[in-house]
Each structure stands twice: as C-alpha cells, then as structure tokens.
Design a protein around this motif. Structure first.
Motif, PDB file in Angstrom:
ATOM      1  N   LEU A 108    -117.389  40.448   3.086  1.00 42.25           N
ATOM      2  CA  LEU A 108    -117.348  39.202   3.853  1.00 42.25           C
ATOM      3  C   LEU A 108    -118.715  38.837   4.421  1.00 42.25           C
ATOM      4  CD1 LEU A 108    -113.903  39.660   5.610  1.00 42.25           C
ATOM      5  CD2 LEU A 108    -114.461  38.051   3.774  1.00 42.25           C
ATOM      6  N   ILE A 109    -119.489  39.830   4.819  1.00 45.52           N
ATOM      7  CA  ILE A 109    -120.852  39.569   5.300  1.00 45.52           C
ATOM      8  C   ILE A 109    -121.680  38.925   4.194  1.00 45.52           C
ATOM      9  CG2 ILE A 109    -123.019  40.710   5.970  1.00 45.52           C
ATOM     10  CD1 ILE A 109    -121.252  42.647   7.654  1.00 45.52           C
ATOM     11  N   ARG A 110    -121.443  39.347   2.938  1.00 45.91           N
ATOM     12  CA  ARG A 110    -122.153  38.753   1.786  1.00 45.91           C
ATOM     13  C   ARG A 110    -121.522  37.421   1.353  1.00 45.91           C
ATOM     14  NH1 ARG A 110    -121.366  44.050  -0.120  1.00 45.91           N
ATOM     15  NH2 ARG A 110    -119.762  43.256  -1.524  1.00 45.91           N
ATOM     16  N   SER A 111    -120.493  36.986   2.081  1.00 45.55           N
ATOM     17  CA  SER A 111    -119.734  35.766   1.759  1.00 45.55           C
ATOM     18  C   SER A 111    -118.996  35.874   0.432  1.00 45.55           C
ATOM     19  CB  SER A 111    -120.631  34.524   1.773  1.00 45.55           C
ATOM     20  OG  SER A 111    -121.076  34.250   3.081  1.00 45.55           O
ATOM     21  N   ASP A 112    -118.682  37.102   0.013  1.00 50.94           N
ATOM     22  CA  ASP A 112    -117.860  37.309  -1.180  1.00 50.94           C
ATOM     23  C   ASP A 112    -116.409  37.018  -0.828  1.00 50.94           C
ATOM     24  OD1 ASP A 112    -120.104  38.196  -2.510  1.00 50.94           O
ATOM     25  OD2 ASP A 112    -119.574  40.320  -2.395  1.00 50.94           O
ATOM     26  N   ARG A 113    -115.642  36.615  -1.815  1.00 51.48           N
ATOM     27  CA  ARG A 113    -114.202  36.440  -1.650  1.00 51.48           C
ATOM     28  C   ARG A 113    -113.559  37.802  -1.902  1.00 51.48           C
ATOM     29  NH1 ARG A 113    -109.769  35.133  -4.815  1.00 51.48           N
ATOM     30  NH2 ARG A 113    -108.238  33.834  -3.748  1.00 51.48           N
ATOM     31  N   LEU A 114    -112.570  38.136  -1.114  1.00 53.67           N
ATOM     32  CA  LEU A 114    -111.901  39.427  -1.206  1.00 53.67           C
ATOM     33  C   LEU A 114    -110.422  39.168  -1.458  1.00 53.67           C
ATOM     34  CD1 LEU A 114    -112.019  42.526  -0.642  1.00 53.67           C
ATOM     35  CD2 LEU A 114    -111.640  41.974   1.734  1.00 53.67           C
ATOM     36  N   GLU A 115    -109.903  39.673  -2.584  1.00 53.29           N
ATOM     37  CA  GLU A 115    -108.503  39.437  -2.918  1.00 53.29           C
ATOM     38  C   GLU A 115    -107.766  40.751  -3.085  1.00 53.29           C
ATOM     39  OE1 GLU A 115    -105.775  37.472  -6.442  1.00 53.29           O
ATOM     40  OE2 GLU A 115    -107.856  36.842  -6.232  1.00 53.29           O
ATOM     41  N   ILE A 116    -106.609  40.854  -2.431  1.00 55.15           N
ATOM     42  CA  ILE A 116    -105.736  42.004  -2.580  1.00 55.15           C
ATOM     43  C   ILE A 116    -104.436  41.445  -3.149  1.00 55.15           C
ATOM     44  CG2 ILE A 116    -104.574  43.911  -1.419  1.00 55.15           C
ATOM     45  CD1 ILE A 116    -106.798  43.641   0.774  1.00 55.15           C
ATOM     46  N   ARG A 117    -104.218  41.665  -4.431  1.00 58.98           N
ATOM     47  CA  ARG A 117    -103.060  41.089  -5.128  1.00 58.98           C
ATOM     48  C   ARG A 117    -101.759  41.440  -4.417  1.00 58.98           C
ATOM     49  NH1 ARG A 117    -104.223  37.894  -9.921  1.00 58.98           N
ATOM     50  NH2 ARG A 117    -106.442  38.266 -10.122  1.00 58.98           N
ATOM     51  N   GLY A 118    -100.916  40.463  -4.251  1.00 62.89           N
ATOM     52  CA  GLY A 118     -99.633  40.663  -3.600  1.00 62.89           C
ATOM     53  C   GLY A 118     -99.704  40.650  -2.085  1.00 62.89           C
ATOM     54  N   PHE A 119    -100.911  40.639  -1.528  1.00 62.71           N
ATOM     55  CA  PHE A 119    -101.086  40.655  -0.079  1.00 62.71           C
ATOM     56  C   PHE A 119    -101.717  39.354   0.407  1.00 62.71           C
ATOM     57  CE2 PHE A 119    -103.474  41.818   3.790  1.00 62.71           C
ATOM     58  CZ  PHE A 119    -102.437  42.284   4.567  1.00 62.71           C
ATOM     59  N   GLY A 120    -102.914  39.064  -0.116  1.00 66.75           N
ATOM     60  CA  GLY A 120    -103.603  37.841   0.280  1.00 66.75           C
ATOM     61  C   GLY A 120    -105.077  37.925  -0.036  1.00 66.75           C
ATOM     62  N   SER A 121    -105.810  36.921   0.425  1.00 63.44           N
ATOM     63  CA  SER A 121    -107.244  36.885   0.171  1.00 63.44           C
ATOM     64  C   SER A 121    -107.994  36.505   1.443  1.00 63.44           C
ATOM     65  CB  SER A 121    -107.564  35.903  -0.954  1.00 63.44           C
ATOM     66  OG  SER A 121    -107.174  34.594  -0.591  1.00 63.44           O
ATOM     67  N   PHE A 122    -109.211  36.995   1.502  1.00 58.92           N
ATOM     68  CA  PHE A 122    -110.111  36.696   2.608  1.00 58.92           C
ATOM     69  C   PHE A 122    -111.323  35.975   2.032  1.00 58.92           C
ATOM     70  CE2 PHE A 122    -107.859  40.526   3.773  1.00 58.92           C
ATOM     71  CZ  PHE A 122    -107.620  40.410   5.128  1.00 58.92           C
ATOM     72  N   LYS A 123    -111.821  35.013   2.782  1.00 59.82           N
ATOM     73  CA  LYS A 123    -113.083  34.386   2.424  1.00 59.82           C
ATOM     74  C   LYS A 123    -113.755  33.928   3.703  1.00 59.82           C
ATOM     75  CE  LYS A 123    -111.474  29.676   1.555  1.00 59.82           C
ATOM     76  NZ  LYS A 123    -111.416  28.597   0.594  1.00 59.82           N
ATOM     77  N   VAL A 124    -115.009  33.565   3.589  1.00 56.23           N
ATOM     78  CA  VAL A 124    -115.760  33.078   4.733  1.00 56.23           C
ATOM     79  C   VAL A 124    -115.808  31.557   4.633  1.00 56.23           C
ATOM     80  CG1 VAL A 124    -117.999  33.062   5.891  1.00 56.23           C
ATOM     81  CG2 VAL A 124    -117.121  35.185   4.908  1.00 56.23           C
ATOM     82  N   LYS A 125    -115.383  30.901   5.707  1.00 52.54           N
ATOM     83  CA  LYS A 125    -115.426  29.443   5.760  1.00 52.54           C
ATOM     84  C   LYS A 125    -116.609  29.018   6.622  1.00 52.54           C
ATOM     85  CE  LYS A 125    -110.903  27.477   5.009  1.00 52.54           C
ATOM     86  NZ  LYS A 125    -109.896  26.578   5.575  1.00 52.54           N
ATOM     87  N   ASN A 126    -117.293  28.003   6.163  1.00 55.13           N
ATOM     88  CA  ASN A 126    -118.406  27.431   6.924  1.00 55.13           C
ATOM     89  C   ASN A 126    -117.900  26.229   7.712  1.00 55.13           C
ATOM     90  OD1 ASN A 126    -120.550  29.123   5.914  1.00 55.13           O
ATOM     91  ND2 ASN A 126    -120.254  28.084   3.978  1.00 55.13           N
ATOM     92  N   TYR A 127    -118.179  26.204   8.994  1.00 52.63           N
ATOM     93  CA  TYR A 127    -117.799  25.100   9.855  1.00 52.63           C
ATOM     94  C   TYR A 127    -119.062  24.395  10.339  1.00 52.63           C
ATOM     95  CZ  TYR A 127    -113.170  27.187   9.878  1.00 52.63           C
ATOM     96  OH  TYR A 127    -111.955  27.693   9.493  1.00 52.63           O
ATOM     97  N   GLU A 128    -119.096  23.085  10.172  1.00 54.02           N
ATOM     98  CA  GLU A 128    -120.241  22.289  10.607  1.00 54.02           C
ATOM     99  C   GLU A 128    -120.272  22.216  12.136  1.00 54.02           C
ATOM    100  OE1 GLU A 128    -122.574  20.987   8.585  1.00 54.02           O
ATOM    101  OE2 GLU A 128    -121.520  21.905   6.890  1.00 54.02           O
ATOM    102  N   GLY A 129    -121.456  21.995  12.666  1.00 52.27           N
ATOM    103  CA  GLY A 129    -121.606  21.798  14.094  1.00 52.27           C
ATOM    104  C   GLY A 129    -121.025  20.447  14.493  1.00 52.27           C
TER     105      GLY A 129
END
Length: 96
Positions: free
Chosen positions: A36-57
C-alpha cells in the motif's frame, strides 16, 4: 478479533507455537503495508481488495470557529469487500 486473537487462532489451527504464528501474522501485515505504501493494489480472492485512493485538497471550515481552512490533498487506504465475503456476511453462503 484483535491481532493477538488472530495469532492465537493461527497457532491453534496450524499446531505451531505462538511465536511462529506471531511472525507469520507480522510478516503478512508488513507485506500488505509495504504494498500500500508503494500504491500497489492488494487483492485477497474471496475476501476483498485494498488500494490507495488519492483525495484532492479542498477548502473547508473549522467546525468550532467557522474559519475557512485549506485541507491538503491526501492518500488513504480503501478496502472493497469481495463478493464471496459479502454473501457470507449476509448469510448467502455457508461455511464448509
């Protein structure tokens, strides 16, 4: 479930020491964190996925004073539940 409960469950399920289970859990979480620090997407099949979202100021207000403030852009981890887990939580699929 807390991290220590997860470690205990892993140790019991796999018949390993608490120390070995703690190492396995720590390595897993550290690997996920680094992805996540590298902004990679992380997927665990059958569980879910994590990603980093960028929010504008944006311009916001201090709720106490009403003063206009500038909220800086930021990155935050975001979790999206997988279809299978969602169905299990809602009672659609029984555990085997």
């Amino acid at each position: 479930m807390t991290k220590s409960q997860l470690i205990e469950a892993l140790a019991k399920a796999e018949g390993i020491t608490l120390k070995a289970a703690e190492t396995a859990v720590n390595v897993t979480f550290q690997s996920m964190e680094q992805a996540l620090i590298r902004s990679d997407r992380l997927e665990i099949r059958g569980f879910g996925s994590f990603k980093v979202k960028n929010y504008e100021g944006y311009k916001g207000r201090n709720p106490k004073t009403g003063e206009l403030i500038e909220v800086e852009s930021k990155k935050l981890p975001f979790f999206k539940v997988g279809k299978e887990l969602k169905e299990r939580v809602n009672g659609g699929i029984s555990e085997e």
